[in-house]
Design a protein around this motif. Sequence first.
Motif, mmCIF file in Angstrom:
data_model
loop_
_atom_site.group_PDB
_atom_site.id
_atom_site.type_symbol
_atom_site.label_atom_id
_atom_site.label_comp_id
_atom_site.label_asym_id
_atom_site.label_seq_id
_atom_site.Cartn_x
_atom_site.Cartn_y
_atom_site.Cartn_z
ATOM 1 N N ARG A 310 44.471 -10.319 -21.610
ATOM 2 C CA ARG A 310 44.194 -9.286 -20.606
ATOM 3 C C ARG A 310 45.384 -9.196 -19.659
ATOM 4 O O ARG A 310 45.667 -10.130 -18.911
ATOM 5 C CB ARG A 310 42.925 -9.613 -19.821
ATOM 6 C CG ARG A 310 41.679 -9.703 -20.676
ATOM 7 C CD ARG A 310 41.278 -8.335 -21.230
ATOM 8 N NE ARG A 310 39.985 -8.383 -21.897
ATOM 9 C CZ ARG A 310 39.796 -8.614 -23.173
ATOM 10 N NH1 ARG A 310 40.851 -8.828 -23.954
ATOM 11 N NH2 ARG A 310 38.587 -8.637 -23.695
ATOM 12 N N VAL A 311 46.072 -8.069 -19.690
ATOM 13 C CA VAL A 311 47.252 -7.858 -18.864
ATOM 14 C C VAL A 311 46.815 -7.220 -17.545
ATOM 15 O O VAL A 311 46.238 -6.130 -17.538
ATOM 16 C CB VAL A 311 48.271 -6.965 -19.586
ATOM 17 C CG1 VAL A 311 49.490 -6.721 -18.707
ATOM 18 C CG2 VAL A 311 48.685 -7.593 -20.913
ATOM 19 N N LEU A 312 47.103 -7.891 -16.439
ATOM 20 C CA LEU A 312 46.674 -7.419 -15.122
ATOM 21 C C LEU A 312 47.842 -7.074 -14.206
ATOM 22 O O LEU A 312 47.628 -6.657 -13.072
ATOM 23 C CB LEU A 312 45.791 -8.476 -14.444
ATOM 24 C CG LEU A 312 44.558 -8.938 -15.221
ATOM 25 C CD1 LEU A 312 43.765 -9.942 -14.395
ATOM 26 C CD2 LEU A 312 43.682 -7.760 -15.623
ATOM 27 N N SER A 313 49.073 -7.269 -14.687
ATOM 28 C CA SER A 313 50.254 -6.941 -13.885
ATOM 29 C C SER A 313 51.363 -6.475 -14.812
ATOM 30 O O SER A 313 51.271 -6.605 -16.033
ATOM 31 C CB SER A 313 50.706 -8.162 -13.066
ATOM 32 O OG SER A 313 50.986 -9.250 -13.920
ATOM 33 N N ASN A 314 52.414 -5.930 -14.243
ATOM 34 C CA ASN A 314 53.521 -5.406 -15.040
ATOM 35 C C ASN A 314 54.138 -6.498 -15.905
ATOM 36 O O ASN A 314 54.162 -7.674 -15.524
ATOM 37 C CB ASN A 314 54.594 -4.816 -14.120
ATOM 38 C CG ASN A 314 54.103 -3.602 -13.353
ATOM 39 O OD1 ASN A 314 53.124 -2.960 -13.742
ATOM 40 N ND2 ASN A 314 54.768 -3.292 -12.252
ATOM 41 N N VAL A 315 54.668 -6.076 -17.066
ATOM 42 C CA VAL A 315 55.284 -7.013 -18.006
ATOM 43 C C VAL A 315 56.699 -6.532 -18.314
ATOM 44 O O VAL A 315 56.871 -5.403 -18.778
ATOM 45 C CB VAL A 315 54.473 -7.127 -19.309
ATOM 46 C CG1 VAL A 315 55.137 -8.125 -20.257
ATOM 47 C CG2 VAL A 315 53.027 -7.527 -19.033
ATOM 48 N N PRO A 316 57.736 -7.375 -18.082
ATOM 49 C CA PRO A 316 59.100 -6.942 -18.415
ATOM 50 C C PRO A 316 59.327 -6.916 -19.918
ATOM 51 O O PRO A 316 58.598 -7.534 -20.702
ATOM 52 C CB PRO A 316 59.969 -8.015 -17.741
ATOM 53 C CG PRO A 316 59.085 -9.206 -17.604
ATOM 54 C CD PRO A 316 57.691 -8.696 -17.448
ATOM 55 N N SER A 317 60.362 -6.241 -20.335
ATOM 56 C CA SER A 317 60.670 -6.083 -21.759
ATOM 57 C C SER A 317 60.886 -7.445 -22.424
ATOM 58 O O SER A 317 61.407 -8.382 -21.823
ATOM 59 C CB SER A 317 61.927 -5.233 -21.933
ATOM 60 O OG SER A 317 61.700 -3.918 -21.483
ATOM 61 N N GLY A 318 60.462 -7.519 -23.691
ATOM 62 C CA GLY A 318 60.746 -8.679 -24.514
ATOM 63 C C GLY A 318 59.821 -9.864 -24.337
ATOM 64 O O GLY A 318 59.981 -10.869 -25.028
#
Length: 363
Positions: A310-318
């Motif tokens: 569950r993604v709850l915040s921004n995720v940087p590339s890679g």
Amino acid sequence: MRMTLGDIAKRLGARLEGDGTLPISGAAEPGDAGPEDLALAMRPAYAERLGDGSAKAAILWEGGDWRALGLSAALFVPRPRLAMAHLTQALDPGPEITPGIHPTAVIDASAEIGEGAAIGPFVVVGRGVRIGAGARIGAQTVIGPETTIGRDVLLHPAVRIMHSVRIGDRFTAHPGATIGADGFSFVTPEKSGVEAARETMGEQGEIRAQSWTRIHSLGGVEIGDDVEIGVNTCIDRGTIRATRIGDGCKIDNLVQIAHNVVLGRDCLMAGQSGLAGSTIVGDRVVFGGGAGAADNLRIGDDVIISGATRVLSNVPSGRVMMGYPAVRMDQHVEMYKALRRLPRLLRDRFGSQKAVPNPGPSD
């Protein structure tokens, strides 16, 4: 579909050894293969069951001895799963949709149907619809007004495409997929309990009766080329701007993509994954089964989100993400290891799990 082994070798770019004239009409696991099946024995462990079937030909691993395995011929490929993709495509006849327009189809006089299209029974095509050449549209599919669909699309039975949707070439939608329904957008006349909880981190204050007013979805859905949508998947239309799905995306069954989402190119979404409204996803992002992302986030290119994350915040590339809430996979593994050590730490500290002090009721 019946082919020779030599024909299949050319389609797969495989090296053929043995009799290329063998007729092949299907593919099977080694133990279940009949005399006209191509056995899929790409590893030595799989080949152990060849004697249980009656295959004359197989796809083998590099260095496999087809003569010793009792075969008449074999194919050798550098990447077995890629070969399986091309093989299944060659042997799959696809749905049976009679060429032309079925007499029970209901097509608005203003609709434009491309050359060579096949439209099945009880299909409904609305006002101003444009369907490209070579399209195949299964029974009981509905296409809403002012929708444009590209060339060589395949809509399986009972697909629902709402009004003002734009779809590119070579698009595939499986039964029950719905594209362009209204997004889930509602507002209360006063500040809602949800808004208050977000602002105060859980304190709602005075609780009052509230009603919900729909925010209508005026945007459409825009889907690029070479996209595939699974069974009973839903892609909602945007509120003001369109929800967008990039070229080459492959979306599994029972996936929910909410209003205003932007999904980049060549993304993969496994079953029961989902994206909440207005989240923007980069290119080549992979969502495992049951994974999801909250609303209004940004997820960079080449991110891998493992199953049930569950993604709850921004995720940087890679990044490779795991857990709830999502953290880097290596960090999640360390956290999990620490959690598993807790019973031993408690035994070492207190002598017995039963002797651990009871903290009492929470506040």
